[in-house]
Design a protein around this motif. Structure first.
Motif, PDB file in Angstrom:
ATOM      1  N   LEU A  95       0.674  -0.896   0.231  1.00 18.17           N
ATOM      2  CA  LEU A  95       0.163   0.075   0.218  1.00 18.17           C
ATOM      3  C   LEU A  95       0.795   1.073   0.018  1.00 18.17           C
ATOM      4  O   LEU A  95       1.056   2.501  -0.975  1.00 18.17           O
ATOM      5  CB  LEU A  95      -1.098  -0.025   1.623  1.00 18.17           C
ATOM      6  CG  LEU A  95      -1.776   1.009   1.394  1.00 18.17           C
ATOM      7  CD1 LEU A  95      -3.115   0.764   2.451  1.00 18.17           C
ATOM      8  CD2 LEU A  95      -1.350   2.154   1.906  1.00 18.17           C
ATOM      9  N   ASN A  96       2.331   1.104   1.382  1.00 19.37           N
ATOM     10  CA  ASN A  96       2.717   2.854   0.781  1.00 19.37           C
ATOM     11  C   ASN A  96       3.241   2.398  -0.218  1.00 19.37           C
ATOM     12  O   ASN A  96       3.636   3.558  -0.615  1.00 19.37           O
ATOM     13  CB  ASN A  96       3.497   2.273   2.084  1.00 19.37           C
ATOM     14  CG  ASN A  96       2.810   2.411   3.650  1.00 19.37           C
ATOM     15  OD1 ASN A  96       3.094   3.791   3.671  1.00 19.37           O
ATOM     16  ND2 ASN A  96       2.799   2.454   4.213  1.00 19.37           N
ATOM     17  N   ALA A  97       4.495   2.029  -1.209  1.00 13.98           N
ATOM     18  CA  ALA A  97       4.532   1.422  -2.118  1.00 13.98           C
ATOM     19  C   ALA A  97       4.365   2.374  -2.954  1.00 13.98           C
ATOM     20  O   ALA A  97       4.076   3.006  -4.142  1.00 13.98           O
ATOM     21  CB  ALA A  97       5.205   0.666  -2.219  1.00 13.98           C
ATOM     22  N   ARG A  98       2.022   1.413  -3.791  1.00 12.36           N
ATOM     23  CA  ARG A  98       1.964   2.098  -4.222  1.00 12.36           C
ATOM     24  C   ARG A  98       0.944   3.677  -4.027  1.00 12.36           C
ATOM     25  O   ARG A  98       1.313   4.742  -4.935  1.00 12.36           O
ATOM     26  CB  ARG A  98       0.707   1.816  -3.922  1.00 12.36           C
ATOM     27  CG  ARG A  98       0.656  -0.271  -5.140  1.00 12.36           C
ATOM     28  CD  ARG A  98      -0.184  -1.177  -5.091  1.00 12.36           C
ATOM     29  NE  ARG A  98      -0.137  -1.777  -5.462  1.00 12.36           N
ATOM     30  CZ  ARG A  98       0.359  -2.618  -7.112  1.00 12.36           C
ATOM     31  NH1 ARG A  98       0.539  -1.528  -7.732  1.00 12.36           N
ATOM     32  NH2 ARG A  98       0.499  -3.986  -7.396  1.00 12.36           N
ATOM     33  N   ALA A  99       1.196   3.961  -2.410  1.00 10.50           N
ATOM     34  CA  ALA A  99       1.055   5.298  -2.605  1.00 10.50           C
ATOM     35  C   ALA A  99       1.787   6.603  -2.855  1.00 10.50           C
ATOM     36  O   ALA A  99       1.903   7.312  -3.419  1.00 10.50           O
ATOM     37  CB  ALA A  99       0.335   5.420  -0.927  1.00 10.50           C
ATOM     38  N   LEU A 100       2.958   6.225  -3.054  1.00 10.67           N
ATOM     39  CA  LEU A 100       4.359   6.651  -4.063  1.00 10.67           C
ATOM     40  C   LEU A 100       4.746   6.406  -5.245  1.00 10.67           C
ATOM     41  O   LEU A 100       5.428   7.124  -5.768  1.00 10.67           O
ATOM     42  CB  LEU A 100       5.029   6.222  -3.134  1.00 10.67           C
ATOM     43  CG  LEU A 100       5.416   6.754  -1.378  1.00 10.67           C
ATOM     44  CD1 LEU A 100       6.036   6.585  -0.672  1.00 10.67           C
ATOM     45  CD2 LEU A 100       4.948   8.358  -0.839  1.00 10.67           C
TER      46      LEU A 100
END
Length: 391
Positions: A95-100
């Motif tokens: 999730l965090n990688a996709r958000a960035l």
């Protein structure tokens, strides 16, 4: 950004059940993960549900905080807990990688290598000759590293039963008497495999903890001429001193670690140099967060990492993103049989691909693969996969 829901789907995956998890947020960003625990699927599912209830309403960017609280607030640890934690942790990294808009490996420190070496499996089969043909088949597929289970103890095994009865009974304990013919038979298997593989292919053996210390040492002596890359779990993996004794008396590297429930469980084995090769499993040990800590402990003790990973596309992607960042990586396991790859393509879009025994590190956002929810709901949990019947 706040977590609004944690959803899960249990699906059949050939010879076991897998659990797919999706974390959703009020920003519309999602993260996904995959875990599995043969014979205890419903138990792990319940733990994932409870941990998901904790996460709803929380800030998903605080991965370290959530890892700590899931572990400490549960009070009692163990692998069943850390498998549930893994589902949440891996989905948070995705999730965090996709958000960035970046790949997970970027958040972990970036690439140490551009490709991750992986090995595959060959069945032990009923005879040395048929085993040698299995090895030759994997080499023809492009693999240069191949692992098998203990001949005589395993031929073809599912999580439900031995599909072909083993010469050594499935539930025989490590302290019971073994027949004398097992030792020359083991030598015949690996002599046949080495003959077809040549000197440059890596051969490995997984014993599933089936021997006591004395017989494990005997096994290492019998197989020394065939230059195995490692022997995995020659004894039950609960006691570091057992593995340490085998390691001291073997010229073949000893491996273990797939059953470690986080870095605290791994630390005694690494500090005592009980193993030369550590085998944490990203979806067993508490996720990417815990596996990275184990890898750092291993590096500080001059121990190589060979990830345990006989699972599907998201478990593999999570494992290999972390593997790409590690200076002490030896190799990673994979289960890339034609039968298993059917499920990779069924349940995910853009699953990771291996060619020539390597995964080329992806720069796609997050872990890469995305779930195909419409397929997950078509192939629900199958109770017969959770009955047990093998060691």
């Amino acid at each position: 950004m706040r977590v609004t829901a944690v959803r899960q789907w249990i699906v059949e995956f050939g010879y076991y059940n897998a659990i797919y998890v999706r974390i959703e947020t009020d920003d519309g960003v999602e993260g996904v993960a995959e875990v599995a625990m043969r014979r205890r699927t419903r138990t792990v599912s319940a733990i994932v549900e409870e941990l998901g209830e904790y996460l709803v309403g929380k800030d998903p960017t605080r991965i370290e905080q959530h890892s700590e609280r899931m572990y400490r607030d549960s009070f009692l640890g163990g692998t069943l807990l850390t498998i549930g934690m893994s589902a949440i942790d891996v989905a948070l990294w995705d999730l965090n990688a996709r958000a960035l808009g970046v790949p997970v490996h970027r958040l972990l420190g970036g690439k140490f290598r551009d490709s991750v070496p992986v090995y595959t499996h060959a069945r032990a089969t009923e005879t040395p000759e048929t085993f040698a043909r299995e090895v030759a088949d994997r080499i023809a597929m492009g693999f240069t590293a191949i692992k098998t289970t203990l001949p005589g103890f395993y031929t073809k095994v599912s999580s439900v039963h031995h599909e072909t009865p083993a010469a050594i009974p499935a539930r025989q304990t490590e302290t019971e008497l073994l027949p004398n013919w097992i030792w020359p038979l083991l030598a015949e298997y690996f002599a046949a495999a080495r003959e077809v593989a040549g000197p440059d292919v890596h051969l490995m053996l997984d014993c599933h903890g089936r021997l006591n210390v004395a017989n494990a040492v005997r096994l290492c002596e019998v197989l020394e001429p065939y230059h195995l890359t490692f022997i995995e779990e020659p004894v039950p993996p609960e006691r570091p001193e057992w593995l340490a004794e085998v390691s001291r008396r073997s010229t073949t590297p000893i491996a273990s670690g797939e059953r470690w429930a986080g870095p605290y469980a791994a630390a005694p084995f690494l500090e005592q140099r009980a193993v030369a090769v550590a085998q944490p499993d990203v979806i067993f040990c508490g996720g990417i967060t815990a596996a990275k800590r184990i890898a750092t402990l291993a590096e500080a003790n001059a121990v190589s990492i060979a990830f345990h990973n006989p699972f599907g596309p998201l478990a593999s992607a999570a494992t290999w993103h972390l593997a790409a960042t590690l200076p002490n990586l030896l190799i990673s396991e994979s289960m890339l049989t034609p039968e298993q790859l059917v499920f990779w393509d069924r349940y995910t879009d853009d699953p990771p691909r291996v060619s020539g025994g390597e995964w080329l590190v992806s720069d796609e956002p997050g872990l890469g693969p995305r779930l195909r929810i419409e397929e997950l709901v078509k192939h629900p949990f199958r109770p017969e996969y959770d009955r047990g019947g093998t060691r």
